[in-house]
Design a protein around this motif. Structure first.
Motif, PDB file in Angstrom:
ATOM      1  N   TYR A 364       0.835  -1.206   0.000  1.00 46.95           N
ATOM      2  CA  TYR A 364       0.000   0.000   0.000  1.00 46.95           C
ATOM      3  C   TYR A 364       0.869   1.254   0.000  1.00 46.95           C
ATOM      4  N   PHE A 365       1.958   1.266   0.751  1.00 49.42           N
ATOM      5  CA  PHE A 365       2.873   2.405   0.733  1.00 49.42           C
ATOM      6  C   PHE A 365       3.449   2.596  -0.671  1.00 49.42           C
ATOM      7  N   CYS A 366       3.807   1.488  -1.315  1.00 54.70           N
ATOM      8  CA  CYS A 366       4.335   1.570  -2.678  1.00 54.70           C
ATOM      9  C   CYS A 366       3.281   2.105  -3.639  1.00 54.70           C
ATOM     10  N   ALA A 367       2.031   1.679  -3.465  1.00 54.26           N
ATOM     11  CA  ALA A 367       0.951   2.143  -4.326  1.00 54.26           C
ATOM     12  C   ALA A 367       0.726   3.648  -4.161  1.00 54.26           C
ATOM     13  N   VAL A 368       0.754   4.130  -2.925  1.00 56.06           N
ATOM     14  CA  VAL A 368       0.593   5.562  -2.685  1.00 56.06           C
ATOM     15  C   VAL A 368       1.751   6.341  -3.298  1.00 56.06           C
ATOM     16  N   ALA A 369       2.968   5.804  -3.174  1.00 56.37           N
ATOM     17  CA  ALA A 369       4.128   6.471  -3.763  1.00 56.37           C
ATOM     18  C   ALA A 369       3.974   6.580  -5.279  1.00 56.37           C
ATOM     19  N   LEU A 370       3.514   5.511  -5.931  1.00 54.70           N
ATOM     20  CA  LEU A 370       3.316   5.543  -7.374  1.00 54.70           C
ATOM     21  C   LEU A 370       2.206   6.511  -7.770  1.00 54.70           C
ATOM     22  N   MET A 371       1.148   6.549  -6.986  1.00 50.20           N
ATOM     23  CA  MET A 371       0.042   7.452  -7.271  1.00 50.20           C
ATOM     24  C   MET A 371       0.479   8.913  -7.143  1.00 50.20           C
ATOM     25  N   VAL A 372       1.123   9.241  -6.036  1.00 54.46           N
ATOM     26  CA  VAL A 372       1.556  10.618  -5.801  1.00 54.46           C
ATOM     27  C   VAL A 372       2.562  11.049  -6.870  1.00 54.46           C
ATOM     28  N   ARG A 373       3.502  10.165  -7.170  1.00 55.04           N
ATOM     29  CA  ARG A 373       4.513  10.497  -8.173  1.00 55.04           C
ATOM     30  C   ARG A 373       3.889  10.717  -9.536  1.00 55.04           C
ATOM     31  N   SER A 374       2.951   9.883  -9.927  1.00 58.19           N
ATOM     32  CA  SER A 374       2.303  10.011 -11.237  1.00 58.19           C
ATOM     33  C   SER A 374       1.506  11.304 -11.337  1.00 58.19           C
ATOM     34  N   LEU A 375       0.731  11.614 -10.311  1.00 57.88           N
ATOM     35  CA  LEU A 375      -0.051  12.859 -10.330  1.00 57.88           C
ATOM     36  C   LEU A 375       0.866  14.075 -10.340  1.00 57.88           C
ATOM     37  N   PHE A 376       1.981  13.976  -9.646  1.00 60.53           N
ATOM     38  CA  PHE A 376       2.944  15.077  -9.653  1.00 60.53           C
ATOM     39  C   PHE A 376       3.488  15.312 -11.051  1.00 60.53           C
ATOM     40  N   LEU A 377       3.846  14.238 -11.758  1.00 63.17           N
ATOM     41  CA  LEU A 377       4.395  14.386 -13.104  1.00 63.17           C
ATOM     42  C   LEU A 377       3.370  14.970 -14.066  1.00 63.17           C
ATOM     43  N   ILE A 378       2.107  14.593 -13.890  1.00 65.50           N
ATOM     44  CA  ILE A 378       1.051  15.105 -14.762  1.00 65.50           C
ATOM     45  C   ILE A 378       0.865  16.606 -14.570  1.00 65.50           C
ATOM     46  N   TYR A 379       0.896  17.044 -13.306  1.00 69.87           N
ATOM     47  CA  TYR A 379       0.619  18.455 -12.998  1.00 69.87           C
ATOM     48  C   TYR A 379       1.879  19.198 -12.554  1.00 69.87           C
ATOM     49  N   LYS A 380       3.043  18.698 -12.971  1.00 71.84           N
ATOM     50  CA  LYS A 380       4.303  19.275 -12.500  1.00 71.84           C
ATOM     51  C   LYS A 380       4.438  20.747 -12.867  1.00 71.84           C
ATOM     52  N   GLU A 381       4.098  21.100 -14.102  1.00 74.62           N
ATOM     53  CA  GLU A 381       4.249  22.486 -14.531  1.00 74.62           C
ATOM     54  C   GLU A 381       3.384  23.413 -13.694  1.00 74.62           C
ATOM     55  N   ASN A 382       2.159  22.990 -13.419  1.00 78.50           N
ATOM     56  CA  ASN A 382       1.268  23.827 -12.595  1.00 78.50           C
ATOM     57  C   ASN A 382       1.790  23.944 -11.172  1.00 78.50           C
ATOM     58  N   ILE A 383       2.324  22.845 -10.649  1.00 79.13           N
ATOM     59  CA  ILE A 383       2.852  22.851  -9.280  1.00 79.13           C
ATOM     60  C   ILE A 383       4.061  23.768  -9.184  1.00 79.13           C
ATOM     61  N   CYS A 384       4.914  23.731 -10.209  1.00 72.62           N
ATOM     62  CA  CYS A 384       6.101  24.603 -10.198  1.00 72.62           C
ATOM     63  C   CYS A 384       5.702  26.074 -10.296  1.00 72.62           C
ATOM     64  N   GLU A 385       4.668  26.350 -11.064  1.00 72.98           N
ATOM     65  CA  GLU A 385       4.172  27.729 -11.130  1.00 72.98           C
ATOM     66  C   GLU A 385       3.663  28.210  -9.773  1.00 72.98           C
ATOM     67  N   LEU A 386       2.925  27.324  -9.077  1.00 71.53           N
ATOM     68  CA  LEU A 386       2.392  27.697  -7.769  1.00 71.53           C
ATOM     69  C   LEU A 386       3.508  27.899  -6.763  1.00 71.53           C
ATOM     70  N   SER A 387       4.612  27.195  -6.935  1.00 72.77           N
ATOM     71  CA  SER A 387       5.705  27.285  -5.941  1.00 72.77           C
ATOM     72  C   SER A 387       6.403  28.637  -5.995  1.00 72.77           C
ATOM     73  N   ARG A 388       6.160  29.435  -7.016  1.00 78.18           N
ATOM     74  CA  ARG A 388       6.817  30.743  -7.104  1.00 78.18           C
ATOM     75  C   ARG A 388       6.188  31.758  -6.169  1.00 78.18           C
ATOM     76  N   PHE A 389       4.983  31.498  -5.756  1.00 77.85           N
ATOM     77  CA  PHE A 389       4.278  32.490  -4.922  1.00 77.85           C
ATOM     78  C   PHE A 389       4.562  32.228  -3.449  1.00 77.85           C
TER      79      PHE A 389
END
Length: 389
Positions: A364-389
């Protein structure tokens, strides 16, 4: 061991026609620390003091020198053998491992004892001694149980199942061996999660031993008689070594993987870089594990490896996706392909919620890690934009 076995078998056949009143005892050897001894063992002792004969029939022999032994073992085509050794030799072997040996004397009639002896003698013949091993249904314990039930005309067990499923029984045996337990739980699928009866769980030597104390046979007068009334123990003269507990467990490793995933993502946001090597690592582990599970499901005759729902999450598709991941990350392209990984994780979690199979907690820990990592890669550009503020 083989030489002693041959000598005793010769003696066994030479005494096959002698009269006497032998006594049979079921010997239960407690688990040892080595991988091959983690489940314990069962032997059948034949003792005739008048003839000076005291031997143990053992269904646990196998030949490492047999052609393609490792390959056949992986595929579930392991052949075991039955043989006989002296009681002293048998006890010495298991006492050297520090195993407690419990003997339950069987209350059989002379006719039943003679029939049991003849069956064992027949099984020990060269043309009959080899059998196809099956851990749950045809092992050293179930072979002896089946013979006892055959000569008595059936045995009733007044015991309640000690565990709900096969998996529960296995996990209890492997409680102090977390990595071995983790591997077994990965490999065995949904078939071992079905409710198990008392007789089902007798593949474990200690379970059969406990059931013998509450086992009955129907006598000639129609009354129920105890199958075993005498119990004795052979205690090894070894000091118990203190249990060694290590923090290097599947649970802790999976937890570290999840924490590492968050650390890698944080570093990517701050440095505006893609750490694709991390994805190569986790997807390689995911895909290689899937290859092993798929091979076992398709080609192995081991019981309970075919219907394994873990293949939803751990499957070879990760190895196909991995180069696509790396290529798109290095060229800073859209990572919409990561939705495939998200879909696999969601399907895995849905199967867990539906109870189709009991999964190891670290997965289950591995599954959560894969889920979080995948969603991060999909929305990485948006997340990086938000990190500037």
């Amino acid at each position: 061991m083989k030489r002693v076995n041959i000598i005793v078998l010769g003696l066994l056949f030479s005494l096959s026609m002698m009269a006497g009143t032998p006594k049979f005892s079921v010997l239960t050897c407690y688990p040892g620390d080595e991988a091959y001894s983690l489940y314990g063992h069962t032997g059948l002792r034949y003792c005739d003091e008048e003839k000076g004969l005291d031997i143990v029939f053992n269904y646990g022999y196998f030949d490492f020198d047999a052609p393609h032994f490792i390959w056949r073992f992986v595929r579930g085509e392991t052949d075991y053998m039955v043989g006989a050794v002296s009681y002293d030799v048998f006890c010495r072997e298991y006492m050297n491992r520090g195993s407690l040996i419990v003997g339950d004397v069987l209350e059989l009639t002379p006719e039943q004892e003679n029939e049991l002896f003849e069956l064992l003698r027949e099984n020990c013949r060269p043309e009959n001694r080899v059998y196809r091993y099956n851990y749950f249904y045809n092992n050293c314990t179930t072979k002896i149980r089946d013979l006892v039930e055959r000569v008595t005309g059936g045995v009733e067990y007044d015991a309640a199942p000690g565990y709900a499923t096969f998996r529960d029984a296995l996990n209890a045996l492997l409680e102090n061996h977390p990595w071995y337990a983790f591997g077994i739980n990965l490999m065995l699928g949904a078939d071992i999660d079905r409710p198990a009866s008392v007789r089902d769980l007798q593949f474990v030597p200690m379970n059969y031993m406990e059931n013998l104390s509450k086992a009955y046979v129907t006598g000639e007068n129609g009354e129920r008689d105890r199958l075993s009334t005498v119990r004795n123990m052979t205690i090894p003269e070894t000091e118990d070594s203190p249990a060694v507990h290590s923090n290097f467990t599947p649970f802790n490793v999976a937890l570290l993987l999840l924490l590492a995933t968050f650390v890698v993502m944080l570093c990517e946001v701050r440095k505006k870089k893609s750490f694709w090597a991390f994805d190569v690592l986790i997807m390689s582990m995911q895909g290689l594990a899937g290859c092993v599970l798929l091979f076992m499901a398709l080609f192995s005759q081991h019981p309970a490896v075919g219907n394994n729902w873990l293949l939803i999450l751990l499957n070879p598709l990760a190895l196909v996706l991995m180069p696509v991941y790396v290529c798109r990350m290095r060229k800073r392209r859209s990572m919409s392909v990561a939705w495939v990984q998200v879909a696999m994780v969601v399907a895995f979690l849905v199967s867990a919620a539906c109870g189709v199979q009991v999964y190891p907690l670290p997965v289950y820990f591995c599954a959560v890690a894969l889920m979080v990592r995948s969603l991060f890669l999909i929305y990485k550009e948006n997340i990086c934009e938000l990190s500037r503020f």
